[in-house]
Design a protein around this motif. Structure first.
Motif, PDB file in Angstrom:
ATOM      1  N   LYS A 299       0.834  -1.194   0.000  1.00  0.00           N
ATOM      2  CA  LYS A 299       0.000   0.000   0.000  1.00  0.00           C
ATOM      3  C   LYS A 299       0.875   1.252   0.000  1.00  0.00           C
ATOM      4  O   LYS A 299       1.899   1.324   0.669  1.00  0.00           O
ATOM      5  CB  LYS A 299      -0.919   0.020   1.227  1.00  0.00           C
ATOM      6  N   GLY A 300       0.427   2.258  -0.774  1.00  0.00           N
ATOM      7  CA  GLY A 300       1.183   3.502  -0.874  1.00  0.00           C
ATOM      8  C   GLY A 300       1.247   4.234   0.456  1.00  0.00           C
ATOM      9  O   GLY A 300       0.319   4.180   1.272  1.00  0.00           O
ATOM     10  N   ILE A 301       2.343   4.946   0.676  1.00  0.00           N
ATOM     11  CA  ILE A 301       2.525   5.703   1.910  1.00  0.00           C
ATOM     12  C   ILE A 301       2.967   7.120   1.577  1.00  0.00           C
ATOM     13  O   ILE A 301       3.499   7.395   0.495  1.00  0.00           O
ATOM     14  CB  ILE A 301       3.581   5.052   2.827  1.00  0.00           C
ATOM     15  N   GLU A 302       2.739   8.010   2.512  1.00  0.00           N
ATOM     16  CA  GLU A 302       3.205   9.389   2.379  1.00  0.00           C
ATOM     17  C   GLU A 302       4.627   9.491   2.915  1.00  0.00           C
ATOM     18  O   GLU A 302       4.912   9.094   4.043  1.00  0.00           O
ATOM     19  CB  GLU A 302       2.295  10.341   3.154  1.00  0.00           C
ATOM     20  N   ILE A 303       5.507  10.001   2.086  1.00  0.00           N
ATOM     21  CA  ILE A 303       6.878  10.222   2.520  1.00  0.00           C
ATOM     22  C   ILE A 303       7.334  11.584   1.998  1.00  0.00           C
ATOM     23  O   ILE A 303       6.735  12.166   1.084  1.00  0.00           O
ATOM     24  CB  ILE A 303       7.854   9.143   1.994  1.00  0.00           C
ATOM     25  N   SER A 304       8.393  12.088   2.578  1.00  0.00           N
ATOM     26  CA  SER A 304       9.071  13.282   2.071  1.00  0.00           C
ATOM     27  C   SER A 304      10.559  13.088   2.307  1.00  0.00           C
ATOM     28  O   SER A 304      10.966  12.292   3.158  1.00  0.00           O
ATOM     29  CB  SER A 304       8.566  14.545   2.787  1.00  0.00           C
ATOM     30  N   GLY A 305      11.340  13.762   1.535  1.00  0.00           N
ATOM     31  CA  GLY A 305      12.785  13.615   1.674  1.00  0.00           C
ATOM     32  C   GLY A 305      13.505  14.557   0.758  1.00  0.00           C
ATOM     33  O   GLY A 305      12.949  15.564   0.297  1.00  0.00           O
ATOM     34  N   SER A 306      14.752  14.238   0.464  1.00  0.00           N
ATOM     35  CA  SER A 306      15.571  15.097  -0.390  1.00  0.00           C
ATOM     36  C   SER A 306      16.522  14.244  -1.208  1.00  0.00           C
ATOM     37  O   SER A 306      16.859  13.119  -0.827  1.00  0.00           O
ATOM     38  CB  SER A 306      16.351  16.110   0.449  1.00  0.00           C
ATOM     39  N   ILE A 307      16.933  14.786  -2.348  1.00  0.00           N
ATOM     40  CA  ILE A 307      17.939  14.159  -3.209  1.00  0.00           C
ATOM     41  C   ILE A 307      19.287  14.786  -2.874  1.00  0.00           C
ATOM     42  O   ILE A 307      19.419  16.016  -2.828  1.00  0.00           O
ATOM     43  CB  ILE A 307      17.614  14.366  -4.693  1.00  0.00           C
ATOM     44  N   ILE A 308      20.281  13.939  -2.629  1.00  0.00           N
ATOM     45  CA  ILE A 308      21.635  14.425  -2.346  1.00  0.00           C
ATOM     46  C   ILE A 308      22.597  13.780  -3.334  1.00  0.00           C
ATOM     47  O   ILE A 308      22.330  12.692  -3.867  1.00  0.00           O
ATOM     48  CB  ILE A 308      22.054  14.095  -0.904  1.00  0.00           C
TER      49      ILE A 308
END
Length: 850
Positions: free
Chosen positions: A201-210
């Motif tokens: 099941k899909g989830i909410e995530i946030s982050g960044s590309i480094i």
């Protein structure tokens, strides 16, 4: 890289754009034409409309089969048989049906066993021809079964209370998909991504590309259902990673490597067109590149780029496309695919809309409900449709508002690999982000790095042909020549509708025979006899030859793969090409942790390793590896003193009691001890008195579930060994193994048979009960004279109406009627169907009973 303005580029490509917008391609390459020819010109899709998605053990499960051409959705498939299976969570076959197809449709049903354990089951449907391709093209639908038998399996301890907080959730599955296939250095790239939990099941995530110097490039977050998009321009000699925090744990994921030299294709949807932007850092720029648009297995657009520029931009009119998935592919001058992108074309389909009308929405108990079915534009266009209608109680259940139906399955699920969460969301949701999420679905689960057509080789015959009727095939062997083929005449005898059907065929030089175009019901008793055959000028003489024996081709049911806990949204292609990910936190081995519902079996201590000559055969065809007892039939075959396998087993295996008529014996295993009889019914220590109790174990033949009657008719000369599974060993088969398992394995055709091992009565004759066409039962429709009708039995049915054969043939409307039941509830009326032109019909309505 030169900076080419859009205006200048459009000016240079204007002739190409005009050609592309207003005409079909006349420059389709010979290779492209050959590719289309190699698609076998035909694919099939199966869809099942079931009366509902939730059942109780013992319920009737009603279904209608729609078999269509995979590209046009027209009921024009070549196969006339669809196989429908009910499979438990362990991948074991519970029930099976062979459904006859007429004009693209067939009907059937399952009587769910009373002892089904509570849980999720899968209905699977496919044609024999579909087995030539990946099993991802099989139809699958999950249903839920509630059962009073839960946790009543003898000799098993079921874990009830395991707090989810006591274990660490596995690492989220986050995957990144560059648009078109690859990231390319020097351009602004668009990368779709999808994040799911271990349950898919899909989830909410946030982050960044480094990058590899730990410099942050861009932040990102999901939109809906775990989807999202990142835009950035990768730099040469740089690598990139995504950093997210989920459940207070930081995870790191590698992004695909960016190409220093390659091609990039970006597709943007506009109100009336699709805008295509192409960039290239290859030596010849875009010169001699070919762009092809395909939909429903036909080329709808094609163009060749002749400019040596490093990019191109053009538009494709939506008027050239139909509703559904379209595929855009960019190839180099050698017709090697460089980029591919899927899009979903949305178009209003008012022609195939059908309305459901009732005089009112509120009714009393046992009151007649009159329903009118009418197409919206029947006066403007003739409509020939085949439909099915279900009326089901939805109170007390969690309604899946965005579950898949005939429309979402045929237009979406069946054309993408991987499980699609809430497929109805993409068609029926009023979420303003819906179109954006739909395009992200195309970028991720529709992602390809290069074209891999899942097709058959046009120069070879398919392994699994189209089934147009029932066939029986096998081989005749010689006892005296160690199984060498025999030229023989084979006679077939079986009862059919009160008559005895007989037929004769002669084997080929390999001893192979085939009876084709047969027509009989499921479970029909079949007898085959091998006879001597000598071809003479005037006549042939044949008589039973006891030196011959018959080996049938196995009617093998495809095994259902056990889906892992971590669900990947893409196919194996992506798994092979995407870099491995890493994490900064230690991950638990979740597969080996005790979870709620796990079944514990007794500890087994191995003191010494014994050579098991049956292990290879057992491993190749069965789900289990640990058994309770094993009986080698080598000596039994030599004696030939037993009429059937159960007589041979009787008294030989501790804890297994076989009694009664040996032509239909009763079997009781330890843990389900026989106490006696009462009014003709068997009473055991683990079951209540029942008019028709089921104490029989699960029967397996070469690893696959079968009927006791089939086992009874197997000649002892063909049995290699028998395994018996009791208690915890049988738990792998779930509810099917509640009474234990008896697994019979037959000798393979290439295994040596000694003619002294069998009695003459077993030679040259083979008897068995064969799978045949299932005979669909009629749905029970009570008739109440008035709402005050007095009945001996309350009417608590959850499905109050099922009509799988509603045909619309140019008439203005169809009227149907049914009675409500006794429970105050809400009923959902669902109509699904297919028109002769491939139009998809789906309508629903709700009524309430006070």
């Amino acid at each position: 890289m030169k900076d080419i303005s859009t205006n200048r580029l459009l000016k240079l490509l204007f002739p190409i754009i005009i050609l592309f917008l207003y005409s079909f391609s006349s420059i389709q390459s010979e290779t492209e034409k050959e590719d289309l020819k190699n698609l076998n010109d035909f694919r099939e899709k199966v869809y099942l409309h079931t009366d509902k998605s939730y059942y109780n053990a013992g319920d009737d499960l009603w279904f209608k089969v729609y078999l269509v051409d995979a590209y046009s959705n027209r009921p024009e498939a070549l196969s006339n048989i669809v196989h429908v299976n009910l499979i438990n969570v362990s991948g074991a076959l519970v029930l099976s049906r062979m459904v006859r197809i007429n004009e693209g449709c067939g009907i059937g049903d399952f009587k769910l066993p009373d002892n089904l354990i509570i849980g999720e089951y899968t209905i699977r449907a496919y044609t024999n021809f579909m087995r030539n391709f990946s099993d991802s093209c099989f139809f699958r639908k999950k249903i839920f079964v509630n059962s009073s038998w839960t946790n009543k399996i003898a000799n098993q301890k079921v874990i009830e209370d395991v707090s989810p907080k006591s274990t660490i959730e596995p690492k989220p599955d986050v995957q990144f998909f560059p648009e078109g296939g690859y990231m390319v250095v020097g351009f602004l790239n668009r990368i779709g991504f999808k994040a799911v939990r271990f349950n898919g099941k899909g989830i909410e995530i946030s982050g960044s590309i480094i990058d590899n110097s730990e410099e942050k490039i861009v932040d990102f977050k999901t939109t809906n259902l775990g989807f999202g998009m990142i835009k950035f321009a990768p730099v040469k000699d740089k690598t990139y990673r995504a950093r997210i925090v989920y459940n207070n744990i930081e995870y790191i994921y590698n992004l695909p490597m960016a190409l220093t030299s390659g091609a990039l294709m970006q597709v943007t949807e506009e109100p009336d067109t699709y805008s295509i932007l192409i960039h290239s850092t290859l030596a010849n720029g875009v010169k001699n590149f070919k762009f092809v648009g395909k939909q429903k297995n036909r080329v709808v657009n094609g163009s060749e780029l002749t400019s040596e520029l490093e990019g191109a931009k053009f538009k494709i009119s939506k008027s050239l496309l139909e509703q559904g998935i379209a595929q855009f592919t960019l190839c180099d001058n050698n017709n090697v695919p460089l980029c591919e992108r899927l899009v979903f074309v949305e178009k209003e389909d008012s022609i195939n809309k059908v309305k459901l009308y009732t005089p009112r929405t509120n009714y009393g108990k046992r009151e007649l409900v009159e329903l009118e079915i009418s197409p919206e534009q029947v006066r403007n266009q003739s409509l020939h449709a085949n439909m099915s209608l279900a009326v089901t109680d939805i109170s007390g259940t969690e309604t899946d508002k965005f579950g898949f139906d005939i429309k979402s399955y045929l237009l979406l699920n069946s054309d993408l690999r991987g499980e699609i969460e809430q497929p109805g969301y993409y068609f029926y949701s009023d979420d303003p982000q819906r179109k954006q999420v739909l395009d992200l679905l195309m970028m991720t689960q529709g992602w390809r790095q290069f074209i891999l057509n899942d097709t058959l080789n046009a120069n070879t015959s398919p392994k699994f042909p189209h089934e147009t009727a029932i066939s029986l095939e096998g081989d005749v062997k010689r006892f005296s020549s160690k199984g060498k083929p025999a030229k023989a005449q084979v006679s077939l005898i079986y009862p059919n509708q009160g008559e005895v059907v007989t037929s004769d065929v002669v084997t080929d030089d390999r001893g192979h025979f085939a009876f084709e175009n047969l027509d009989f019901a499921d479970g029909t008793s079949i007898m085959l006899q091998a006879k001597t055959y000598k071809e003479r000028k005037e006549k042939s003489i044949d008589h039973p030859n006891t030196n011959y024996y018959i080996v049938m081709d196995s009617l093998v049911v495809p095994k259902e793969p056990i889906r892992g806990t971590i669900s990947s949204s893409t196919d194996k292609n992506h798994e092979q090409n995407s870099p491995s990910s890493q994490t900064t936190a230690e991950e638990p081995e979740i597969a080996f942790q005790t979870q709620k519902g796990d079944i514990l079996i007794e500890e087994v201590k191995v003191a010494a390793k014994k050579i098991d000559r049956f292990a290879e055969k057992r491993y190749a065809s069965s789900m289990y590896s640990i058994y309770s007892n094993n009986l080698d039939f080598k000596e039994i075959r030599k004696k030939g003193d037993y009429g059937n396998v159960f007589q041979a087993l009787r008294g030989r295996i501790a804890g297994v009691r076989i009694f009664g008529d040996m032509n239909d014996p009763k079997i009781i295993m330890r843990g389900n001890r026989l106490l006696g009889f009462q009014n003709g019914a068997i009473v055991t220590n683990n079951s209540v008195i029942n008019a028709s109790p089921n104490t029989d174990p699960l029967f397996l033949l070469d690893g696959f579930p079968t009927y006791k009657e089939v086992i009874l008719n197997i000649p002892l000369s063909q049995i290699d060994f028998v395994d018996v599974l009791k208690g915890g060993q049988a738990a792998i088969y779930g509810s099917q193994g509640v009474n234990g398992v008896i697994a019979v394995y037959t000798l393979r055709p290439n295994e040596v048979l000694d003619k002294t091992e069998v009695g003459s009565s077993d030679k040259c004759i083979l008897r068995f009960n064969s799978p045949g066409y299932s005979i669909a039962r009629k749905f029970y429709e009570p008739v109440y004279e008035s709402t005050n009708s007095v009945q001996d039995k309350p009417d608590n049915r959850s499905t109050i109406y099922w009509n799988p054969m509603i045909e619309l043939k140019n008439q203005d409307k169809i009227d149907v009627a049914f009675y409500s039941a006794d429970l105050p509830t809400t009923y959902k009326i669902t109509l699904e169907g297919i028109t002769s032109e491939g139009g998809i019909i789906k309508s629903e309505k709700f009524i309430h009973v006070k």
